[in-house]
Design an enzyme around this catalytic site. Structure first.
Site, PDB file in Angstrom:
ATOM      1  N   GLU A 163      65.837  15.599  16.687  1.00  0.00           N
ATOM      2  CA  GLU A 163      65.990  14.431  17.561  1.00  0.00           C
ATOM      3  C   GLU A 163      65.419  13.155  16.944  1.00  0.00           C
ATOM      4  O   GLU A 163      66.017  12.086  17.054  1.00  0.00           O
ATOM      5  CB  GLU A 163      65.360  14.684  18.931  1.00  0.00           C
ATOM      6  CG  GLU A 163      66.199  15.548  19.876  1.00  0.00           C
ATOM      7  CD  GLU A 163      66.106  17.028  19.593  1.00  0.00           C
ATOM      8  OE1 GLU A 163      65.341  17.438  18.694  1.00  0.00           O
ATOM      9  OE2 GLU A 163      66.800  17.805  20.282  1.00  0.00           O
ATOM     10  N   HIS A 166      61.580  21.851  30.435  1.00  0.00           N
ATOM     11  CA  HIS A 166      63.001  21.503  30.394  1.00  0.00           C
ATOM     12  C   HIS A 166      63.489  20.777  31.644  1.00  0.00           C
ATOM     13  O   HIS A 166      64.688  20.663  31.851  1.00  0.00           O
ATOM     14  CB  HIS A 166      63.848  22.773  30.216  1.00  0.00           C
ATOM     15  CG  HIS A 166      63.856  23.301  28.829  1.00  0.00           C
ATOM     16  ND1 HIS A 166      62.710  23.530  28.111  1.00  0.00           N
ATOM     17  CD2 HIS A 166      64.889  23.655  28.009  1.00  0.00           C
ATOM     18  CE1 HIS A 166      63.031  24.010  26.923  1.00  0.00           C
ATOM     19  NE2 HIS A 166      64.339  24.085  26.831  1.00  0.00           N
TER      20      HIS A 166
END
Ligand SMILES: Cc1ncc(C[n+]2csc(CCOP(=O)(O)OP(=O)(O)O)c2C)c(N)n1
Ligand SMILES: [Mg+2]
Lengths: 360, 327
Positions: free
Chosen positions: B61, B130
Site C-alpha cells: 500500500e 478490518h
C-alpha cells in the site's frame, strides 16, 4: 541482475571544456550558496530544519549531467544542491528558506521542500524514504504518457536521490519491488555519506559494506561509485541512464560520499572524529575537478578565481533579492490548499518562479 | 431511461466511462486486474483497457499509493483501490502527508488529482483490524475531499465527479452495500460535491448521516413515523466539502437534530457537525444536538457485540425520542 563496475570508460574526459567548467561552476555555486545559508541560519534569518550539502556536490552535479533536462528528479530534504544543479535560480531557493513570497514555493515549503516545475524537480521531501514510491510514480507517468497516451516507445527516466538512512524504510523497499515488477525506468541513487544523523551506516543497515546487495534482492542492476569525484559520478551514471531509458528498467546506484557539515545546523558531530573529516576533505570534489582542468585543459588559477568570484556575486545577489522579497501576504495561508476554491480556501496562485519562466 | 443495477456495477460504470473519456485515468490496486477485483468491482475492466491501465500491484500500500502521488504530480489521474480502507493505514504517510499537502508545499506547482477508493466501515464480523471507519480519522486533514455514496445512483455520480476533481478524493464505499440494487440512468450524469440530499422529508426532527448508516436512519424514521414523529433524513454525501446549508435549513424548520456517524464519538465528524449546527442554529434548537456513533471500543468479532457496537435503528430512535421529548 548484475553488479556492474563503476565505470568502463572515462566518458567525462571526452567532454568539451565548456561542460566541465559548467560542472565546476555548479559545484562552486552550491558550496558558496550553502556557506551563505549557514551564515543566514546562524543569524536566525532561516528557520526550521536546514540540511547542508557541502561535500556531496559531485553527486548531484555528476548524476544530473547524465540526464536530459526534462527527466523528472526527486530527492529528500538535503535538497538545495539538487535544486541548484537542476537550474533553479539561487534567488528562489534562498527566498524560500527565508519564508518570502519570492521563494520557489512562495515560502510555504521551506528548506526541506524545494519544488521546481519548470526544471522538472518534484521536491524536496521531509519524510525519510517517502520520495521513493513517488519516484516510481514519476517513472510510471513518463512511461504511461509515452506508451498509452502518445502511442510511442517509452523515452523517459526518473531519478530519485535518497540517503543511506532511507535504505531502512519500508517505502524504499516497496518502491524497489514495484519498480522491478512494473518495469519502471527509475534510478535510485543512494547518497551514502556514512551517517543517518548520528547513526553510522553500519549500525543502521545490513550489508553496509556492499549496499548493492539491497538491489540484488529485487533483481535490479546495481553499481557503486565514487561520489567524491564528479567525473567518476558521470562516468558511472551515463551508461546506467542510457540503459534504463533504452530497456525501460530500474537501476540502483550507491554514490559513496561524505557530508562535511553536521546532519542539520544543530549537530555537534560527536559521533565521528576530526581525523575522519579531514581525510574526506582532502579528497574534495571541487579541488579534484579544478586540478583536472588545470593539468589537462589549460585552465589557469585566474580562471578558477573568476568562476569563484562569479558565484560569490550570484549568491550575494540572491541574498539581496531575498531581502527585497516580502513575506507572503496572510491571504497566501488560504491558497493552494485545494486546486479549486471553496469554503475558506481561495484556490491557487502561481509562484513568481513560474511566472518568470513563462515570460522568458 | 434507467435500469436497476448493483452498487458495485455503478462504481465500475463510473470508472470505465471516465477511462474511456480521459486516457490519463487508470486503475491500480491489489487484485484489480486479473482477479477481476477482490469484490468484483473492476470485473471485465482488464479486458477492455489492458494491463497498462488496469494495473495489478503486490500487497504494497505504501508503494502503490506513493506511486500514484508521483504519477498525479506529473499529470496522470490515478484511481487507487484499497481492498479495504483498513489497509490504507499502512500507507498513512503517503495518503495524508503527501497527497493532500503537495499543492500547498509546492506553492501551487504540483497537485494530486487522485481518487483513493475502497470499502469502509464494519463489513461483517471482520474484527478490530478490518472494520475501520476512517471518515473521522482522515476528514481532519485539509487538502483532501471525502465522498460517501449511499446507493448505486450516487456511487456512480459521485465517483465520476471524484475522478474529474483536481484534488485527492477519499471515496468511502461499503462492502455491505456492494450488492444493493438501485435505479441508475442510462444517460451520463454527475452528482456534484457539497450537495446534500433529503432522503426523507419530515417536520419534527432532522437526522444527518452519510453512507451505510443512512439505511438505519430510514428504518428508524419509518418506526418513529408510526408514533407520529416525522423525521427529515439528510444524506450529507460529501464530508469535505460539507453542505452545512442544507442541514441548517432543515434544523431551522424542525428545531431538533440528531447526527448519526459510524465512526467513534471522540473528535469525530459527528462532533464537527453537531458543533456547526449549534453555532448556526443556536436560537432555533429546542434541545442540544444528539449524536449516535459506534461505541467507543475496538470493533468486536461476535455477531451480537458487533451489532450492538454500530449505530442501529434502535439507538437512532432512542436519540430522536430523547431530544424531542419536550416537543
Ligand atoms: C520517517 C522519518 N523518521 C525520522 C526522521 C528524522 N530524520 C531526518 S533526517 C534523518 C537521517 C536520515 O539520514 P540519511 O537518510 O542517511 O540522509 P542524510 O541526512 O545523510 O542526507 C532522520 C532520522 C524523518 N525526517 N522522517
Ligand atoms: Mg546519510
Amino acid at each position: 541482475m548484475t553488479t556492474r563496475p563503476a565505470a568502463d570508460e572515462n566518458l567525462a574526459a571526452k567532454l568539451p571544456d565548456e561542460t566541465l567548467r559548467k560542472w565546476l561552476r555548479d559545484m562552486l555555486l552550491i558550496r558558496e550558496f550553502e556557506v551563505r545559508t549557514m551564515q543566514a541560519y546562524q543569524n536566525r534569518l532561516i528557520g526550521g530544519f536546514c540540511h547542508i550539502y557541502v561535500g556531496q556536490e559531485a553527486v548531484a552535479v555528476g548524476a544530473l549531467a547524465a540526464l536530459e533536462p526534462t527527466d523528472p528528479i526527486i530527492t529528500a530534504y538535503r535538497d538545495h544542491g539538487h535544486a541548484l544543479a537542476r537550474g533553479m535560480d539561487p534567488k528562489y531557493c534562498m527566498a524560500e528558506m527565508f519564508g518570502r513570497i519570492g521563494g520557489c514555493a512562495k515560502g510555504k515549503g521551506g528548506s526541506m521542500h524545494m519544488f521546481d516545475k519548470p526544471h522538472h524537480m518534484y521536491g524536496g521531501h521531509g519524510i525519510v524514504g517517502a520520495q521513493c514510491p513517488l519516484a516510481a510514480g514519476l517513472a510510471f507517468a513518463r512511461k504511461y504518457t509515452d506508451e498509452v497516451i502518445e502511442n510511442r516507445a517509452s523515452t523517459g527516466v526518473a531519478m530519485c536521490f535518497l540517503g543511506d538512512g532511507a535504505l531502512n524504510q519500508g517505502a524504499f523497499h516497496e518502491a524497489m519491488n514495484l519498480a522491478g515488477v512494473l518495469h519502471l525506468p527509475v534510478i535510485y541513487v543512494v547518497e551514502n555519506n556514512g551517517y543517518a544523523m548520528g547513526t553510522s551506516v553500519a549500525r543502521g543497515t545490513t550489508m553496509a559494506h556492499e549496499l548493492t546487495a539491497k538491489a540484488a534482492a529485487y533483481g535490479i542492476d546495481a553499481t557503486s561509485l565514487d561520489g567524491m569525484d564528479v567525473m567518476e559520478v558521470y562516468n558511472g551514471m551515463k551508461p546506467i541512464v542510457d540503459r534504463c531509458r533504452r530497456s525501460v528498467q530500474p537501476a540502483f546506484v550507491e554514490a559513496r560520499t561524505y557530508r562535511y557539515k553536521g546532519h542539520s545546523m544543530s549537530d555537534p558531530r560527536k559521533y565521528r572524529t576530526k581525523d575522519e573529516e579531514q581525510q574526506y576533505e582532502a579528497q574534495d570534489p571541487i579541488e579534484k575537478l579544478a586540478g583536472f582542468l588545470m593539468s589537462e585543459r589549460k585552465f589557469a588559477e585566474a580562471d578558477y578565481d573568476s568562476l569563484a568570484k562569479a558565484v560569490r556575486t550570484q549568491v550575494r545577489e540572491a541574498r539581496q533579492w531575498t531581502d527585497l522579497s516580502p513575506p507572503p501576504d496572510i491571504e497566501e495561508l488560504y491558497t493552494d490548499v485545494y486546486a479549486d476554491a471553496w469554503g475558506p480556501y481561495h484556490g491557487t496562485s502561481l509562484p513568481l518562479m513560474m511566472k518568470d519562466t513563462q515570460q522568458e | 431511461m434507467s435500469r436497476q443495477i448493483e452498487y458495485r456495477d455503478a462504481l465500475r460504470e463510473a470508472m470505465s466511462e471516465e477511462m474511456r473519456r480521459d486516457p490519463r485515468v487508470f486503475l491500480m490496486g491489489e487484485e484489480v486486474a486479473q482477479y477481476n477485483g477482490a469484490y468484483k468491482v473492476s470485473r471485465g475492466m482488464l479486458e477492455e483497457f489492458g494491463p497498462q491501465r488496469v494495473v495489478d500491484t503486490p500487497i504494497s500500500e505504501t508503494g502503490f499509493t506513493g506511486l500514484a502521488v508521483g504519477a498525479a504530480m506529473m499529470g496522470l489521474r490515478p484511481i487507487i483501490e484499497f481492498m479495504s480502507w483498513s489497509f490504507s493505514l499502512v500507507a498513512a504517510d503517503q495518503i495524508l502527508n503527501n497527497a493532500p499537502k503537495m499543492l500547498y508545499m509546492s506553492g501551487g506547482q504540483f497537485g494530486c488529482p487522485i481518487v483513493f477508493r475502497g470499502n469502509n466501515g464494519a463489513g461483517g464480523q471482520l474484527g478490530s483490524t478490518h472494520s475501520w471507519c476512517v471518515e473521522s480519522l482522515y476528514a481532519n486533514v485539509p487538502g483532501l475531499k471525502m465522498a460517501i455514496p449511499f446507493d448505486p445512483y450516487d456511487a456512480k455520480g459521485l465517483l465520476k465527479t471524484a475522478v474529474r476533481d483536481d484534488n485527492p478524493v477519499f471515496f468511502l464505499e461499503s462492502e455491505r452495500l456492494l450488492s444493493v440494487k438501485g435505479e441508475v440512468p442510462e444517460e451520463e450524469y454527475l452528482v456534484p460535491f457539497q450537495q446534500a440530499l433529503i432522503r426523507r422529508p419530515g417536520a419534527d426532527c432532522t437526522i444527518v448521516s452519510f453512507g451505510r448508516p443512512l439505511y438505519f436512519c430510514l428504518e428508524a424514521a419509518q418506526a418513529l413515523a408510526e408514533d407520529g414523529i416525522e423525521c427529515e433524513v439528510i444524506d450529507g454525501r460529501t464530508i469535505r466539502p460539507l453542505d452545512i446549508e442544507t442541514i441548517v435549513e432543515s434544523v431551522r424548520k424542525t428545531n431538533y437534530c440528531v447526527v448519526v456517524d459510524q465512526s467513534w464519538p471522540f473528535a469525530s465528524v459527528g462532533a464537527e457537525i453537531a458543533s456547526q449546527v449549534h453555532e448556526r442554529c443556536f436560537d432555533d434548537l429546542d434541545n442540544h444536538v444528539a449524536r449516535v456513533h459506534a461505541d467507543d471500543v475496538p470493533p468486536p468479532y461476535a455477531y451480537n457485540l458487533e451489532q450492538e457496537m454500530l449505530p442501529n435503528a434502535r439507538k437512532i430512535c432512542e436519540a430522536v425520542r430523547s431530544v424531542t421529548y419536550n416537543a
